[in-house]
Design a protein around this motif. Sequence first.
Motif, PDB file in Angstrom:
ATOM      1  N   GLN A  31       0.881  -1.280   0.146  1.00 36.42           N
ATOM      2  CA  GLN A  31      -0.459   0.396   0.012  1.00 36.42           C
ATOM      3  C   GLN A  31       1.093   1.479  -0.145  1.00 36.42           C
ATOM      4  OE1 GLN A  31      -3.236   0.149   2.960  1.00 36.42           O
ATOM      5  NE2 GLN A  31      -3.837  -1.993   2.699  1.00 36.42           N
ATOM      6  N   GLU A  32       1.704   0.803   0.270  1.00 33.93           N
ATOM      7  CA  GLU A  32       2.753   2.417   0.342  1.00 33.93           C
ATOM      8  C   GLU A  32       4.200   1.756  -0.095  1.00 33.93           C
ATOM      9  OE1 GLU A  32       2.857   2.330   4.503  1.00 33.93           O
ATOM     10  OE2 GLU A  32       1.017   3.399   4.535  1.00 33.93           O
ATOM     11  N   SER A  33       4.886   3.194  -0.255  1.00 35.30           N
ATOM     12  CA  SER A  33       6.025   3.593  -0.800  1.00 35.30           C
ATOM     13  C   SER A  33       7.156   4.237   0.023  1.00 35.30           C
ATOM     14  CB  SER A  33       6.176   3.298  -2.291  1.00 35.30           C
ATOM     15  OG  SER A  33       6.703   4.666  -2.732  1.00 35.30           O
ATOM     16  N   TYR A  34       8.435   3.734   0.271  1.00 38.61           N
ATOM     17  CA  TYR A  34       9.377   4.894   1.205  1.00 38.61           C
ATOM     18  C   TYR A  34      10.258   5.404   0.040  1.00 38.61           C
ATOM     19  CZ  TYR A  34       7.649   3.538   5.924  1.00 38.61           C
ATOM     20  OH  TYR A  34       7.373   2.240   6.463  1.00 38.61           O
ATOM     21  N   GLY A  35      10.829   6.456   0.633  1.00 36.27           N
ATOM     22  CA  GLY A  35      11.450   7.348  -0.550  1.00 36.27           C
ATOM     23  C   GLY A  35      12.096   8.236   0.139  1.00 36.27           C
ATOM     24  N   ALA A  36      12.681   9.122  -0.136  1.00 40.22           N
ATOM     25  CA  ALA A  36      13.614  10.427   1.024  1.00 40.22           C
ATOM     26  C   ALA A  36      12.677  11.722   0.632  1.00 40.22           C
ATOM     27  CB  ALA A  36      14.341  10.505  -0.446  1.00 40.22           C
ATOM     28  N   GLY A  37      12.226  12.230   1.894  1.00 35.82           N
ATOM     29  CA  GLY A  37      12.174  13.596   2.247  1.00 35.82           C
ATOM     30  C   GLY A  37      12.268  14.422   2.646  1.00 35.82           C
ATOM     31  N   GLU A  38      12.269  15.513   3.502  1.00 35.37           N
ATOM     32  CA  GLU A  38      12.943  16.967   3.188  1.00 35.37           C
ATOM     33  C   GLU A  38      13.687  16.575   4.596  1.00 35.37           C
ATOM     34  OE1 GLU A  38      10.185  19.924   4.163  1.00 35.37           O
ATOM     35  OE2 GLU A  38       8.922  19.763   2.239  1.00 35.37           O
ATOM     36  N   GLY A  39      14.138  15.573   5.412  1.00 30.89           N
ATOM     37  CA  GLY A  39      15.047  15.266   6.703  1.00 30.89           C
ATOM     38  C   GLY A  39      15.387  13.868   6.550  1.00 30.89           C
ATOM     39  N   PRO A  40      16.212  13.622   7.442  1.00 33.55           N
ATOM     40  CA  PRO A  40      16.831  12.824   7.143  1.00 33.55           C
ATOM     41  C   PRO A  40      15.542  11.496   7.441  1.00 33.55           C
ATOM     42  CG  PRO A  40      18.466  13.646   8.886  1.00 33.55           C
ATOM     43  CD  PRO A  40      16.442  14.671   8.691  1.00 33.55           C
ATOM     44  N   GLY A  41      15.704  10.100   7.412  1.00 38.61           N
ATOM     45  CA  GLY A  41      14.839   9.272   7.261  1.00 38.61           C
ATOM     46  C   GLY A  41      14.179   9.191   6.091  1.00 38.61           C
ATOM     47  N   CYS A  42      12.674   8.211   5.559  1.00 40.61           N
ATOM     48  CA  CYS A  42      11.754   7.987   4.111  1.00 40.61           C
ATOM     49  C   CYS A  42      11.026   8.491   4.267  1.00 40.61           C
ATOM     50  CB  CYS A  42      12.015   6.580   4.580  1.00 40.61           C
ATOM     51  SG  CYS A  42      13.429   5.921   4.678  1.00 40.61           S
ATOM     52  N   ALA A  43       9.854   9.535   3.997  1.00 38.28           N
ATOM     53  CA  ALA A  43       8.662   9.905   2.968  1.00 38.28           C
ATOM     54  C   ALA A  43       8.007   9.031   2.874  1.00 38.28           C
ATOM     55  CB  ALA A  43       8.529  11.098   2.103  1.00 38.28           C
ATOM     56  N   ILE A  44       6.216   8.609   3.432  1.00 35.38           N
ATOM     57  CA  ILE A  44       5.438   7.072   3.137  1.00 35.38           C
ATOM     58  C   ILE A  44       4.789   8.078   2.162  1.00 35.38           C
ATOM     59  CG2 ILE A  44       4.837   5.866   4.296  1.00 35.38           C
ATOM     60  CD1 ILE A  44       5.702   6.281   6.377  1.00 35.38           C
ATOM     61  N   ARG A  45       4.937   7.302   0.593  1.00 33.45           N
ATOM     62  CA  ARG A  45       3.691   8.199   0.315  1.00 33.45           C
ATOM     63  C   ARG A  45       3.034   6.641  -0.836  1.00 33.45           C
ATOM     64  NH1 ARG A  45       8.630   9.647  -1.395  1.00 33.45           N
ATOM     65  NH2 ARG A  45       9.223  11.895  -1.008  1.00 33.45           N
ATOM     66  N   PRO A  46       1.601   7.359  -1.164  1.00 34.68           N
ATOM     67  CA  PRO A  46       0.542   6.165  -1.326  1.00 34.68           C
ATOM     68  C   PRO A  46       1.121   5.657  -2.489  1.00 34.68           C
ATOM     69  CG  PRO A  46      -0.603   8.337  -1.221  1.00 34.68           C
ATOM     70  CD  PRO A  46       1.247   8.282  -0.363  1.00 34.68           C
ATOM     71  N   VAL A  47       1.244   4.269  -3.158  1.00 34.27           N
ATOM     72  CA  VAL A  47       1.287   3.118  -4.348  1.00 34.27           C
ATOM     73  C   VAL A  47      -0.698   3.326  -4.515  1.00 34.27           C
ATOM     74  CG1 VAL A  47       1.653   1.091  -4.803  1.00 34.27           C
ATOM     75  CG2 VAL A  47       3.078   1.864  -3.022  1.00 34.27           C
ATOM     76  N   ALA A  48      -0.201   3.552  -6.470  1.00 27.43           N
ATOM     77  CA  ALA A  48      -1.687   3.514  -6.965  1.00 27.43           C
ATOM     78  C   ALA A  48      -2.548   2.198  -6.590  1.00 27.43           C
ATOM     79  CB  ALA A  48      -1.196   3.670  -8.448  1.00 27.43           C
ATOM     80  N   GLU A  49      -3.537   2.684  -6.979  1.00 30.11           N
ATOM     81  CA  GLU A  49      -4.364   1.131  -6.393  1.00 30.11           C
ATOM     82  C   GLU A  49      -3.675  -0.413  -7.524  1.00 30.11           C
ATOM     83  OE1 GLU A  49      -7.036  -2.007  -4.505  1.00 30.11           O
ATOM     84  OE2 GLU A  49      -6.627   0.414  -3.931  1.00 30.11           O
ATOM     85  N   ALA A  50      -3.357   0.408  -8.595  1.00 30.76           N
ATOM     86  CA  ALA A  50      -3.297  -0.637  -9.913  1.00 30.76           C
ATOM     87  C   ALA A  50      -1.894  -1.599  -9.655  1.00 30.76           C
ATOM     88  CB  ALA A  50      -3.674   0.022 -10.891  1.00 30.76           C
ATOM     89  N   ASP A  51      -0.626  -0.673  -8.965  1.00 31.18           N
ATOM     90  CA  ASP A  51      -0.377  -1.146  -9.007  1.00 31.18           C
ATOM     91  C   ASP A  51       0.698  -2.195  -7.191  1.00 31.18           C
ATOM     92  OD1 ASP A  51       1.561   0.199 -10.742  1.00 31.18           O
ATOM     93  OD2 ASP A  51       1.479   2.337 -10.173  1.00 31.18           O
ATOM     94  N   ARG A  52      -0.533  -2.225  -6.567  1.00 31.74           N
ATOM     95  CA  ARG A  52      -0.355  -3.081  -6.009  1.00 31.74           C
ATOM     96  C   ARG A  52      -0.385  -4.814  -5.647  1.00 31.74           C
ATOM     97  NH1 ARG A  52      -3.368   0.756  -1.665  1.00 31.74           N
ATOM     98  NH2 ARG A  52      -3.532   2.662  -1.378  1.00 31.74           N
ATOM     99  N   GLU A  53      -1.630  -4.524  -6.781  1.00 33.30           N
ATOM    100  CA  GLU A  53      -2.171  -5.781  -7.208  1.00 33.30           C
ATOM    101  C   GLU A  53      -0.983  -6.488  -8.458  1.00 33.30           C
ATOM    102  OE1 GLU A  53      -5.959  -4.789  -8.808  1.00 33.30           O
ATOM    103  OE2 GLU A  53      -7.143  -4.031  -7.449  1.00 33.30           O
TER     104      GLU A  53
END
Length: 919
Positions: A257-279
């Motif tokens: 449901q989610e993907s982790y990527g770079a954010g504004e600071g240290p650590g990871c920004a969490i973003r939703p994954v498109a429904e079609a890509d989840r399946e």
Amino acid sequence: MSPIAGSGQRSATSLRVLTRTDEPAETAEWAGGKGRNLHSLTAAGFRVPDWSVIGLDVFTEFARRSGLDTRLAALLDGAPQDGERDAARRTSAEIAELIAKAPLDEDVTEAVRRAYEHVGGGLVAVRSSGADEDGAEHSFAGQFDSFLNVSGFDEVVAHVRRCWASGFSERSLHYRARRAPVPSAGGVAVIVQRMVPAERSGVLFTADPMTGSTGRYVVSAVYGLGEGLVSGAVDADTIVLDAASGERLHTVVGDKQESYGAGEGPGCAIRPVAEADREVLSLSARDLARLHEAGTRVAAHFGAPQDIEWAIVGDTVWVLQSRPITTPLAGATAAPSARPRGELRIWDNSNIIESFSGIVSPLTHSFAADTYAKVYESYARALAVTPGQLREVQEWTPHLLGYFHGRVYYNLLHWYRMVRLAPLYRLNRRVLEKSLGVEESISDEAADALHPFAPRPGLRGRLNRLYRTLVFTRKFLTMGKSVDAFHRDFYRAYEVFNNVDYDALPGEETYRRFRRLQRELIEKWGPMQALDAAILLSVGLLALLTRRWLPGAPEWFTWAAASPGGDLESAEPVWALAELAALATADDEVRRLLEATSDEEAYQALRDGGHTEVLAAVDAYIASYGYRSPDELKLEVPDLREDPAGLFTMLRGALAGPAAGAGRGGDADEYLDQRLRGARRRVYELVRGKARRSLADRERLRFCRTRAFGAAKRMLRALGRDLARAGALDAWDDVFLLRLDEVRGAYEGMLTDADLRELVALRRRHLAEDAELRAPARFTTRGAAYWSGNLERGGWAASAVRSGARELRGTPSCPGVAEGPAVILDTPRDVGGGILLAYRTDPGWVTALPSASALVIERGSPLTHVAVVARELGIPTVVQVRNVTTEIRGGTRLRVDGAAGTVTVLADPPAAEAGTSTS
């Protein structure tokens, strides 16, 4: 960038910052285990993101110059023993605070700066690298900290301190107390590594981490950075690959449901994954091929199975780190060190389990295999295969089916060879995979190498292929007439075989009629297999047109468009059963009787109750469709004539309500009307019409097949009774434990061993043992299938199923067995020796592991952070157990088998605890 190149690069104060150009011996001594492995991977030519290592000596100097070393020595001198959790927590917290506050002098600061500048600054990962980490005996997996997306010198310094502190974390102290040397103040090295903008990331094991099998690779993958996987926050895809070929053996598509990527600071920004890509699977076939190649090379480079962290950017697989798999696998059957040689075979049960489910008798398998061989040899003749080519075809047609521990499998590569007898192989093989229900395609390269016979070169070969294509084209265009003719001939012959009481005939006569049935009904089936090729071609063309002209069509559309519709002969028993159910439902007394009476007693109960109308309808159904039964193609299952109880099993299901509707054919028409018109629509309907007629004809032939199997079943059962009367068998149904060639041998005088009783007893014992095994859906073998560790590598294992117990299943993650009360948590805490159940976990959950006798996680994968640590600690673990936190109540006494992946309810919780959970 600072000029820091060369072996043993140091500042004037000799603080080491190690890079790819340093000598291996220097790196081995000062870079820690993880740094040592990075250097080895880079030197061997693997794609590794730029890195540098702040050496072990930097921490030593930092501790000495700040006066921290004496404080650490005093604290570690009284290091807590295994199980002293409170003391370990206090010691760890005090050390972390000391490291965070101790001053950094100019030389230490400069060493950190040089390491950061060497990789080009910007976004980096800051990773701990312990002196003993990733060693041959102890991996220290999950014990030290890593931090992603760190940017800027000040943040790098802060996270270097945190990495140093993780060398003395509570979990590290516990790990050492259990497995490693006495804790020392030596600290850890720190890796600074350039971040790559990962599109997909994950972990690859080059041996099955649960069984230790070196014949399987296990891949877990997510979108974005791998933090979502190792933290357990993202339900990852899991793929099992054959180690030798890279073919997919098993796939679990995670929710992602989610993907982790770079954010504004240290650590990871969490973003939703498109429904079609989840399946869908996050990795393509090309991605998996690259990972398999990289894993094979890395394992060969280190000379041992590896746990590899990877990331994919575009077409590049980056190896982020690699460590040996050191988890002890108690009770696992290790694969032989030498990989077996010989021809590769892929065994897949796909939809064949619909016809031959579970344990199948030797007679059923051998009869089915014999039938397939005769039919497809005849099919090759019908396509004008030359005598020389036919001899090559006869080498593989008898082996279209395999038989392992009582289960029937497709010998899959032979089915690709069969498909190649007809033209348009590349299109048809894709449709074959759909029609067989094969979940995993073989590679294009492997498929192209398969031939039904050696292809002829030159003009003669081209003419031969052209002639076969013309023969097939004629059959394709006239298939409807051919099916009609076969249908008429079949029923004329079938009437001769059907209306016979075989038990009243002498055994020799029944045997002669059985051989005649094979000649007149089964062997003549071959030309009709051109219909299967016609279906593959017409449905394949329909799918191709759909992709090109209706790119937005839903997944169900092509099959709905090709649906035959109308009244199908093979549906007649279904509608007749529905009418029988309606008759029974109309009489409340009959319905209550059927619902309250066992299947075995229902017929007599109707007779005793005087329900003559319903009983007459039952008799009429049996007269018309008596060859039907659950598992009707299994010879050992009695048909309705012999045991009408099977009819009442089906009737109970029909009592629940009307049969399903006619499918989505109407939806397909409406979809087409809205989106396709003119010439394209006319072409589409032409191809669609051929596909629909072909599928309708196939249903007619399948109905004939069922009738033919029904007649053969009655004959073979009569032969069993004849052999029992002759004293060859103790009981007539022992015949199912014989192979077809042994039944023939009994009447033809060709038996090699006349003691059939001993043979029957041996097979009965083996089938009882086979029923306890867990059978994989797909596996590969090389050479002699039962030997050289083929089946162990393939995933055959003992099952922990217990009769009468409520059971949930998941993905095995760490072997071992534990029993105890369920403790359901949404935050980690001490569970007092109970079995820890969680919906999902993150790295903080490792604090609860020492107090748990077993771990069960509803989401995640075997490669999440907590699962990895649980394996290191030897805690039985099962993951991906659907609905476990809602199906099981707190206090329920459970048995967790980490090898079988089972969670079994032993006893319900006391009434006062039922329905409770803890958080």
